[in-house]
Every structure is written in structure tokens, then in C-alpha cells.
Design a protein around this motif. Structure first.
Motif, mmCIF file in Angstrom:
data_model
loop_
_atom_site.group_PDB
_atom_site.id
_atom_site.type_symbol
_atom_site.label_atom_id
_atom_site.label_comp_id
_atom_site.label_asym_id
_atom_site.label_seq_id
_atom_site.Cartn_x
_atom_site.Cartn_y
_atom_site.Cartn_z
ATOM 1 N N HIS A 52 11.182 92.092 37.993
ATOM 2 C CA HIS A 52 12.181 93.115 37.657
ATOM 3 C C HIS A 52 11.452 94.375 37.211
ATOM 4 C CE1 HIS A 52 15.944 94.850 36.240
ATOM 5 N NE2 HIS A 52 15.400 95.068 35.051
ATOM 6 N N GLU A 53 11.691 95.467 37.951
ATOM 7 C CA GLU A 53 11.067 96.759 37.634
ATOM 8 C C GLU A 53 9.548 96.617 37.493
ATOM 9 O OE1 GLU A 53 13.094 98.233 34.202
ATOM 10 O OE2 GLU A 53 14.902 98.793 35.333
ATOM 11 N N ASN A 54 8.949 95.914 38.475
ATOM 12 C CA ASN A 54 7.492 95.720 38.557
ATOM 13 C C ASN A 54 6.918 94.910 37.394
ATOM 14 O OD1 ASN A 54 7.241 97.214 40.992
ATOM 15 N ND2 ASN A 54 7.259 99.125 39.807
ATOM 16 N N ARG A 55 7.758 94.147 36.732
ATOM 17 C CA ARG A 55 7.285 93.252 35.671
ATOM 18 C C ARG A 55 7.634 91.818 36.022
ATOM 19 N NH1 ARG A 55 8.518 95.794 29.652
ATOM 20 N NH2 ARG A 55 7.189 97.628 29.821
ATOM 21 N N TYR A 57 8.708 87.995 34.766
ATOM 22 C CA TYR A 57 9.426 87.329 33.684
ATOM 23 C C TYR A 57 9.599 85.840 34.005
ATOM 24 C CZ TYR A 57 10.944 92.025 32.192
ATOM 25 O OH TYR A 57 10.991 93.334 31.772
ATOM 26 N N ARG A 240 19.598 91.710 29.974
ATOM 27 C CA ARG A 240 18.712 92.833 30.288
ATOM 28 C C ARG A 240 18.692 93.162 31.777
ATOM 29 N NH1 ARG A 240 13.064 91.522 27.515
ATOM 30 N NH2 ARG A 240 12.569 93.469 28.576
ATOM 31 N N VAL A 242 17.420 91.289 34.151
ATOM 32 C CA VAL A 242 16.296 90.668 34.851
ATOM 33 C C VAL A 242 16.796 89.595 35.811
ATOM 34 C CG1 VAL A 242 14.184 89.308 34.564
ATOM 35 C CG2 VAL A 242 14.719 91.162 32.953
#
Length: 269
Positions: A52-55, A57, A240, A242
């Protein structure tokens, strides 16, 4: 944990590895030198990774024990300086890339089951509420919810060495400190707006995990690769954005491409 004596030498830890199986192929395309996975020991499977958004999890289940699995994907030794909730998993100090880590042999790996207490034992990792996390109970709650691995190549004979110094952080404790006093009002208000309290990593029971000191000289001042995996409860990650909220789509009347029938009937006249 002993001090670093040779100026150009890092004392790191190496340990035997159990059979590695069930790896997540998604991480193979993201991590070039080393692969990092979070294995839920209670449930018995590797946690799926959500991007999610280059992160990255993963979803943690409160009360479940877990381990951090590291794989060396190269033909050379690597040093993996590993932190959980902003705390070095070996020394218990506030994490810094220049601290000690685990040495991974070529094409090999290590399973980190917990906070290292000695060369023979670790205190197991488990997902728990923030205030019960080891970081919070030792006065460091700000970075709870993240696992980081800083990867270093070994110095080759042709390369020029550089001075290495260990920077002191917050010392670890052999047992968890008493719970912190109540946080300031601003922090309490921030937590109150969350769907539920953020997850952290606890200081669990001790179990056998043999290790030994080995010598490793870093080939660079900074890591060649840094891998970061965030974790939280399913509810918080849904809140959030994700993880998609499945309830939003439960009542939708979407068309069905294969509702019934084997052959094409005549239309009604």
C-alpha cells in the motif's frame, strides 16, 4: 553483549537455521539481496504481504508468536542488522544501522524467534497491545509497529576499510521494565481516534536458540539494502485503507458472468 574491540571489526551473531519453506513469492521481486518474511508460529504460516503506497504491511494476530525469517539471496556473506519496534533484536538498544546483527552465509538464512538474551536463549516475539510491547515497557513506544532489516555486504580484500564505531543507544534490560506512566493528553487523544489500539511486539517466554560470535567487516558505511515491513491488527489496517473493507462489497448486486444454463435458449417472443 560484549563491546566491539577491533576498530575495523564487527562482532555479529550467527546461528543454525531450520528448514525454510513456504516462502512468499511476492517478496522475491521486491528484495534483491535478502528476503524478509514474518512467520506466524502460532498459526503455522507465513503472513501474506499487503502493498500500500509503496509500503509493505502484514496483519498481526494479538497473542500469536512470530519470527522474522531472513534469507541470503547471494553467493556472499551478508550482515543483517535487524530491529523490531525501533529496538535492536540482539542488543536491546534503540536501533541504529551501525549496530550488531546476524551474519547470513551464502544462499542461507536465519530465523529470528525473539529478543536475544544470551548466546543460548531468546525471549520470544509475540503480537500484543502497544502498552504491553517491549519497546513501550522500556520507555520507547514511538516506533512500535515496524520491522526493519539493514543489509550490508562484506568488505572485500581490494576495498579500503573504514573506521567502525558503535553508537550507544538506550541500554536493554534483562527483564521488562514496569509499564510507563500515562502518556500526555495529546497522545491519549490521538490513540482514542484509532479503531483500536496499535499492535506491538511483546517480550515472551525464553526458549533455546544457540548462537555464536563471528567476525564480519562491512564493505560500506551505509546499508546496500534496507527492508521495512509494517504490521498492525486487521481492523487497523482496514481503517487505514491498507486492506480493502470486504463489508463494502457484501451487498452489491454485481452481474454474474455464469448464472446458469448449458446452451443458448431462444429469446422470449
Amino acid at each position: 553483549m560484549r563491546r566491539f574491540v577491533p576498530l575495523l571489526m564487527i562482532v555479529a551473531l550467527s546461528m543454525p537455521v531450520q528448514a525454510l519453506a513456504g516462502r512468499d513469492p511476492a517478496l522475491s521481486t521486491i528484495h534483491r539481496l535478502a528476503r524478509v518474511e514474518i512467520f506466524d508460529r502460532t498459526a503455522g504460516y507465513t503472513l501474506p504481504v499487503h502493498v500500500h503506497e509503496n509500503r509493505l504491511y502484514v496483519v498481526g494476530e494479538p497473542g500469536h508468536q512470530y519470527e522474522v525469517r531472513l534469507d541470503n539471496r547471494t553467493s556472499e556473506r551478508l550482515l543483517a542488522v535487524t530491529s523490531v519496534d525501533g529496538v535492536n533484536v540482539i542488543t536491546g538498544k534503540t536501533a541504529d544501522e551501525r549496530q550488531s546483527g546476524y551474519v547470513l552465509d551464502p544462499w542461507d538464512g536465519v530465523d529470528i524467534e525473539g529478543w536475544r538474551k544470551s548466546l543460548d536463549e531468546v525471549a520470544t516475539f509475540y503480537f500484543t497491545r502497544l502498552k504491553d510491547s517491549y519497546a513501550a515497557r522500556t520507555g520507547r513506544p514511538d516506533n512500535v509497529g515496524v520491522i526493519g532489516v539493514a543489509v550490508f555486504r562484506e568488505r572485500r580484500p581490494c576495498c579500503h576499510p573504514y573506521p567502525y564505531q558503535d553508537r550507544d543507544g538506550v541500554s536493554s534490560q534483562s527483564a521488562p521494565a514496569p509499564e510507563r506512566a500515562e502518556a500526555p493528553a495529546a497522545a491519549d487523544e490521538s490513540l482514542a481516534r484509532r479503531p483500536q489500539e496499535k499492535l506491538g511486539t511483546g517480550h515472551g517466554h525464553r526458549e533455546t536458540s544457540p548462537a555464536e560470535y563471528v567476525d564480519f567487516q562491512r564493505g560500506s558505511h551505509v546499508p546496500i539494502e534496507t527492508i521495512v515491513i509494517y504490521y498492525d491488527s486487521h481492523k487497523n489496517l482496514v481503517a487505514r485503507g491498507v486492506i480493502p473493507d470486504s463489508r463494502r462489497y457484501a451487498d452489491r448486486d454485481d452481474p454474474n458472468p455464469f448464472p446458469d444454463g448449458m446452451f443458448t435458449p431462444d429469446p422470449a417472443r
